[in-house]
Design a protein around this motif. Structure first.
Motif, PDB file in Angstrom:
ATOM      1  N   ILE A 119    -108.270  36.401 -58.260  1.00 37.02           N
ATOM      2  CA  ILE A 119    -107.244  36.670 -57.640  1.00 37.02           C
ATOM      3  C   ILE A 119    -107.134  35.444 -56.697  1.00 37.02           C
ATOM      4  N   GLU A 120    -105.892  34.655 -56.524  1.00 35.25           N
ATOM      5  CA  GLU A 120    -105.818  33.377 -55.552  1.00 35.25           C
ATOM      6  C   GLU A 120    -104.760  33.910 -54.907  1.00 35.25           C
ATOM      7  N   VAL A 121    -104.694  33.922 -53.628  1.00 31.88           N
ATOM      8  CA  VAL A 121    -103.494  34.055 -52.440  1.00 31.88           C
ATOM      9  C   VAL A 121    -103.503  32.827 -51.713  1.00 31.88           C
ATOM     10  N   LYS A 122    -102.201  32.229 -51.748  1.00 35.98           N
ATOM     11  CA  LYS A 122    -101.863  31.189 -50.887  1.00 35.98           C
ATOM     12  C   LYS A 122    -100.760  31.346 -49.903  1.00 35.98           C
ATOM     13  N   ASN A 123    -101.059  31.050 -48.735  1.00 39.77           N
ATOM     14  CA  ASN A 123     -99.996  31.388 -47.847  1.00 39.77           C
ATOM     15  C   ASN A 123     -99.375  30.065 -47.412  1.00 39.77           C
ATOM     16  N   THR A 124     -98.196  29.996 -47.730  1.00 34.37           N
ATOM     17  CA  THR A 124     -97.115  28.923 -47.667  1.00 34.37           C
ATOM     18  C   THR A 124     -96.147  29.102 -46.673  1.00 34.37           C
ATOM     19  N   SER A 125     -96.273  30.304 -46.018  1.00 34.48           N
ATOM     20  CA  SER A 125     -95.191  30.699 -45.042  1.00 34.48           C
ATOM     21  C   SER A 125     -95.769  30.001 -43.447  1.00 34.48           C
ATOM     22  N   THR A 126     -94.978  30.490 -42.543  1.00 38.72           N
ATOM     23  CA  THR A 126     -95.284  29.793 -41.359  1.00 38.72           C
ATOM     24  C   THR A 126     -96.034  30.760 -40.433  1.00 38.72           C
ATOM     25  N   SER A 127     -96.427  31.915 -40.885  1.00 36.21           N
ATOM     26  CA  SER A 127     -96.940  32.964 -40.203  1.00 36.21           C
ATOM     27  C   SER A 127     -98.413  33.513 -40.828  1.00 36.21           C
ATOM     28  N   ASP A 128     -99.251  34.075 -40.162  1.00 36.76           N
ATOM     29  CA  ASP A 128    -100.159  34.811 -40.835  1.00 36.76           C
ATOM     30  C   ASP A 128     -99.794  35.895 -41.996  1.00 36.76           C
ATOM     31  N   SER A 129    -100.636  35.837 -43.000  1.00 37.53           N
ATOM     32  CA  SER A 129    -100.413  36.996 -44.083  1.00 37.53           C
ATOM     33  C   SER A 129    -101.748  37.656 -44.101  1.00 37.53           C
ATOM     34  N   GLU A 130    -101.436  38.983 -44.152  1.00 40.15           N
ATOM     35  CA  GLU A 130    -102.562  40.231 -44.135  1.00 40.15           C
ATOM     36  C   GLU A 130    -102.902  40.372 -45.575  1.00 40.15           C
ATOM     37  N   ILE A 131    -104.169  40.228 -46.042  1.00 37.99           N
ATOM     38  CA  ILE A 131    -104.532  40.873 -47.343  1.00 37.99           C
ATOM     39  C   ILE A 131    -105.511  41.972 -47.064  1.00 37.99           C
ATOM     40  N   LYS A 132    -105.285  43.077 -47.981  1.00 36.81           N
ATOM     41  CA  LYS A 132    -106.450  44.098 -47.973  1.00 36.81           C
ATOM     42  C   LYS A 132    -107.137  43.989 -49.272  1.00 36.81           C
ATOM     43  N   LEU A 133    -108.491  43.886 -49.240  1.00 33.53           N
ATOM     44  CA  LEU A 133    -109.130  43.831 -50.664  1.00 33.53           C
ATOM     45  C   LEU A 133    -109.719  45.397 -50.927  1.00 33.53           C
ATOM     46  N   GLU A 134    -109.988  45.510 -52.167  1.00 32.56           N
ATOM     47  CA  GLU A 134    -110.439  46.519 -52.812  1.00 32.56           C
ATOM     48  C   GLU A 134    -111.501  47.218 -51.922  1.00 32.56           C
ATOM     49  N   ASP A 135    -112.388  46.621 -51.334  1.00 38.11           N
ATOM     50  CA  ASP A 135    -113.431  47.499 -50.447  1.00 38.11           C
ATOM     51  C   ASP A 135    -113.169  47.831 -49.210  1.00 38.11           C
ATOM     52  N   GLY A 136    -111.923  47.572 -48.816  1.00 40.77           N
ATOM     53  CA  GLY A 136    -111.160  48.029 -47.567  1.00 40.77           C
ATOM     54  C   GLY A 136    -111.397  46.787 -46.527  1.00 40.77           C
ATOM     55  N   THR A 137    -111.879  45.904 -46.740  1.00 41.75           N
ATOM     56  CA  THR A 137    -111.690  44.442 -45.988  1.00 41.75           C
ATOM     57  C   THR A 137    -110.384  44.128 -45.833  1.00 41.75           C
ATOM     58  N   VAL A 138    -110.072  43.495 -44.555  1.00 43.52           N
ATOM     59  CA  VAL A 138    -108.727  43.005 -44.252  1.00 43.52           C
ATOM     60  C   VAL A 138    -108.749  41.500 -43.799  1.00 43.52           C
ATOM     61  N   VAL A 139    -108.125  40.694 -44.379  1.00 44.97           N
ATOM     62  CA  VAL A 139    -108.340  39.330 -44.230  1.00 44.97           C
ATOM     63  C   VAL A 139    -106.880  38.759 -43.701  1.00 44.97           C
ATOM     64  N   ARG A 140    -106.996  38.218 -42.433  1.00 40.53           N
ATOM     65  CA  ARG A 140    -105.668  37.607 -41.927  1.00 40.53           C
ATOM     66  C   ARG A 140    -105.509  36.102 -42.312  1.00 40.53           C
ATOM     67  N   LEU A 141    -105.061  35.640 -43.295  1.00 38.53           N
ATOM     68  CA  LEU A 141    -104.759  34.370 -43.746  1.00 38.53           C
ATOM     69  C   LEU A 141    -103.805  33.589 -43.034  1.00 38.53           C
ATOM     70  N   LYS A 142    -104.353  32.382 -42.421  1.00 40.91           N
ATOM     71  CA  LYS A 142    -103.509  31.603 -41.831  1.00 40.91           C
ATOM     72  C   LYS A 142    -102.727  30.663 -42.533  1.00 40.91           C
ATOM     73  N   LYS A 143    -101.565  29.981 -41.962  1.00 40.79           N
ATOM     74  CA  LYS A 143    -100.884  29.242 -42.950  1.00 40.79           C
ATOM     75  C   LYS A 143    -101.583  28.150 -43.442  1.00 40.79           C
ATOM     76  N   ASN A 144    -100.744  27.487 -44.535  1.00 42.81           N
ATOM     77  CA  ASN A 144    -101.565  26.522 -45.229  1.00 42.81           C
ATOM     78  C   ASN A 144    -102.957  26.925 -45.827  1.00 42.81           C
ATOM     79  N   SER A 145    -103.340  28.084 -45.966  1.00 44.97           N
ATOM     80  CA  SER A 145    -104.778  28.541 -46.316  1.00 44.97           C
ATOM     81  C   SER A 145    -104.457  28.980 -47.520  1.00 44.97           C
TER      82      SER A 145
END
Length: 340
Positions: A119-145
């Motif tokens: 699975i690939e997630v790209k954040n093209t917005s101007t704010s952080d994007s929060e992703i929750k993985l299947e193990d419970g880990t939370v990722v706050r993906l910054k813009k242009n990442s």
């Protein structure tokens, strides 16, 4: 189980000292190698690899009349010890080459080609994007990442691949380290929170820690190679120069109070000895502060340092006692003539 632990387990088993549970771990490791590979292989191809591998091992060992080692296993194979040893020698890259229709892939290709199930997630917005993985880990993906990861993590590791910047709050799992790959730098943890900054057009990669302990090291071609790396604790960071491969440890720009510090932090001091003041800062921020001149022990501080960042607190303290501070790596050093 890391590579070193597995090697020790294998040595024990080959010496005839392994029990049924350890034999099971070795079988699971073999299956896990292919399950977590990042080469485009479907289930039939992976099964073909294993069948062809065991056939080659048999022909070069038992099939040539060498002494057979009996293994009580439901899988019906009597050459496990030979097989696992051969797996280590051949390496994962050579196993892939057993499929003729995959023979054009190189080791470099294997490290960069994503699984079909990734699975690939790209954040093209101007704010952080929060992703929750299947193990419970939370990722706050910054813009242009962007971040990529398998649909299902392996049993022994949780690997993700980051381009850009992200903050990770990792769900603790002592049996499966969480590993963030950013080019030639690897960040490995069991459960903690940290930030990784790794943009393609940047000359360096930066990892900073908020809580827990993080192992940061340079990716090497061989597991046996000595790793260039450090262990980070809260309010510490490293900067990895992509060109020189140099890892430089340091302190984050704005250290924060540790979560296990006292609930209400009081930085009001009334004629308090300098060593006591500095120890209070060390306890709150978890950063080593060393006095180089013992004459400073005689100094006392009267000040209200509440609601000030750590660097400002140190600056005011040093001005009060005719001293100065210097950051060296992950520590502060205080020196000066002291109070007379």
């Amino acid at each position: 189980m890391n590579q070193h632990e597995f090697d020790k387990l294998l040595e024990k088993y080959l010496a005839g000292d392994g029990d049924a549970e350890e034999e099971k771990l070795i079988w699971e490791w073999q299956d896990n190698m292919l399950k977590n590979s990042r080469v485009l292989l479907n289930s039939d191809e992976k099964e073909a690899i294993k069948n062809r591998l065991w056939s080659r091992i048999y022909n070069s060992t038992i099939g040539h009349g060498e002494e057979e080692t009996t293994v009580a296993s439901g899988k019906g194979l009597t050459i496990l010890k030979w097989g696992i040893a051969a797996l280590l020698v051949m390496g994962l890259a050579n196993i892939f080459l057993l499929l003729k229709d995959k023979k054009t892939e190189t080791v470099a290709d294997a490290a960069t080609v994503a699984q079909a199930s990734d699975i690939e997630v790209k954040n093209t917005s101007t704010s952080d994007s929060e992703i929750k993985l299947e193990d419970g880990t939370v990722v706050r993906l910054k813009k242009n990442s962007s971040i990529s990861y398998p649909k299902h993590f392996g049993k022994y590791t949780r690997n993700v691949y980051l381009k850009g910047e992200a903050f990770f709050k990792v769900k603790r799992d002592p049996n499966a380290p969480f590993i963030v790959h950013t080019g030639d730098l690897v960040t490995e943890v069991l459960g903690t929170s940290f930030n990784v900054k790794s943009y393609e057009n940047s000359k360096a990669i930066e990892v900073s820690v908020t809580s827990g302990r993080v192992s940061v090291y340079e990716l090497t071609e061989k597991a046996s190679d000595k790793k260039n790396g450090v262990i980070l604790t809260p309010n510490q960071k490293v900067v990895f120069d992509k060109s020189s491969k140099k890892i430089t440890p340091g302190i984050v720009a704005n250290p924060v109070a540790l979560s296990n510090a006292v609930t209400k932090i009081d930085f009001v001091f009334e004629d308090t000895p300098l060593p006591v003041v500095l120890q209070k800062l060390k306890d709150v921020y978890g950063i080593e502060i060393i006095m180089e001149n013992q004459d400073l022990n005689q100094c006392a501080i009267t000040a209200d340092l509440n609601d000030l960042p750590l660097f400002t607190q140190l600056e005011l303290i040093c001005r009060t006692v005719n001293a100065r501070f210097e950051q060296r790596g992950t520590s502060f050093f205080v020196s000066g003539e002291g109070c007379k």
